[in-house]
Design an enzyme around this catalytic site. Structure first.
Site, mmCIF file in Angstrom:
data_model
loop_
_atom_site.group_PDB
_atom_site.id
_atom_site.type_symbol
_atom_site.label_atom_id
_atom_site.label_comp_id
_atom_site.label_asym_id
_atom_site.label_seq_id
_atom_site.Cartn_x
_atom_site.Cartn_y
_atom_site.Cartn_z
ATOM 1 N N ALA A 149 3.664 -7.238 0.852
ATOM 2 C CA ALA A 149 4.980 -7.256 1.493
ATOM 3 C C ALA A 149 4.869 -7.162 3.014
ATOM 4 O O ALA A 149 3.934 -6.565 3.543
ATOM 5 C CB ALA A 149 5.819 -6.090 0.973
ATOM 6 N N GLU B 70 -0.867 -6.186 -6.701
ATOM 7 C CA GLU B 70 -0.014 -5.830 -7.832
ATOM 8 C C GLU B 70 0.401 -7.073 -8.626
ATOM 9 O O GLU B 70 0.475 -7.027 -9.854
ATOM 10 C CB GLU B 70 1.191 -5.028 -7.350
ATOM 11 C CG GLU B 70 0.762 -3.634 -6.886
ATOM 12 C CD GLU B 70 1.884 -2.792 -6.343
ATOM 13 O OE1 GLU B 70 2.122 -1.708 -6.913
ATOM 14 O OE2 GLU B 70 2.537 -3.223 -5.366
ATOM 15 N N GLY C 185 1.162 -5.492 -2.491
ATOM 16 C CA GLY C 185 1.939 -6.206 -3.491
ATOM 17 C C GLY C 185 1.224 -7.428 -4.029
ATOM 18 O O GLY C 185 1.434 -7.826 -5.170
ATOM 19 N N GLU D 108 -1.384 0.113 1.614
ATOM 20 C CA GLU D 108 -0.122 0.702 2.055
ATOM 21 C C GLU D 108 -0.168 2.229 2.133
ATOM 22 O O GLU D 108 0.594 2.837 2.873
ATOM 23 C CB GLU D 108 1.059 0.233 1.188
ATOM 24 C CG GLU D 108 0.946 0.471 -0.296
ATOM 25 C CD GLU D 108 0.315 -0.685 -1.059
ATOM 26 O OE1 GLU D 108 0.853 -1.044 -2.113
ATOM 27 O OE2 GLU D 108 -0.727 -1.200 -0.634
#
Length: 164
Positions: free
Chosen positions: A37, A80, A77, A100
């Site tokens: 992100a 993920e 992300g 992050e």
């Protein structure tokens, strides 16, 4: 970005509904899978649309095999998304991680649940708490990726998708 998430959702739903599609391969552009992100988006007002966690769950619940073709980086992300895939092929120079946490954020799309299931609690805890990036060779040893290649990653992912 919202556009990427929407495209993933639309593509996955279309593939699941199309009986001629036997498997799905997810890849990035320009030699990178996904850096995750954009941190600047966290401070902007919430926009309506799809979120990352539901997309990763959609990938994981697909009845058709979904293969990630990881080139360059799969961070935050992006990792993920790859964790939601049923199989992962990485280029030998790829790096994976959940950085992050170095900003005080926890992985928000259930990476903290999927990673330990895949590589075990001790290794996952190290990755989750330190934010370190691991090379593809280490990811293979841990079981985070199923295959590493020195060649075209998308072609290798397509071969794996056809095989499974």
């Amino acid at each position: 970005s919202l556009a990427v998430l929407q495209a993933l959702e639309d593509g996955l739903k279309k593939a699941d509904e199309d009986p001629s599609v036997k498997a799905v391969m997810i890849c990035g552009e320009n030699g990178k899978f996904s850096a995750g992100a954009d941190i600047r988006g966290f401070s902007s007002p919430k926009s309506h649309g799809v979120g990352l966690a539901p997309i990763v769950s959609l990938i994981e619940s697909s009845e058709k095999p979904v293969v990630a073709a990881i080139e360059g980086i799969a961070l935050g992300g992006g990792l993920e998304v790859a964790l939601g895939c049923h199989y992962r092929v990485a280029h030998v120079k790829a790096r994976l991680g959940l950085p992050e946490v170095t900003l005080g954020l926890l992985p928000g799309a259930e990476g903290t649940q999927r990673l330990p299931r895949l590589i075990g609690v001790p290794a996952a805890l190290d990755m989750i708490t330190t934010g370190k990036h691991i090379p593809a060779t280490e990811a293979l040893k841990l079981g985070l990726v199923d295959e590493i290649v020195e060649e075209n990653t998308t072609e290798a992912a397509i071969r794996l998708a056809n095989k499974v």
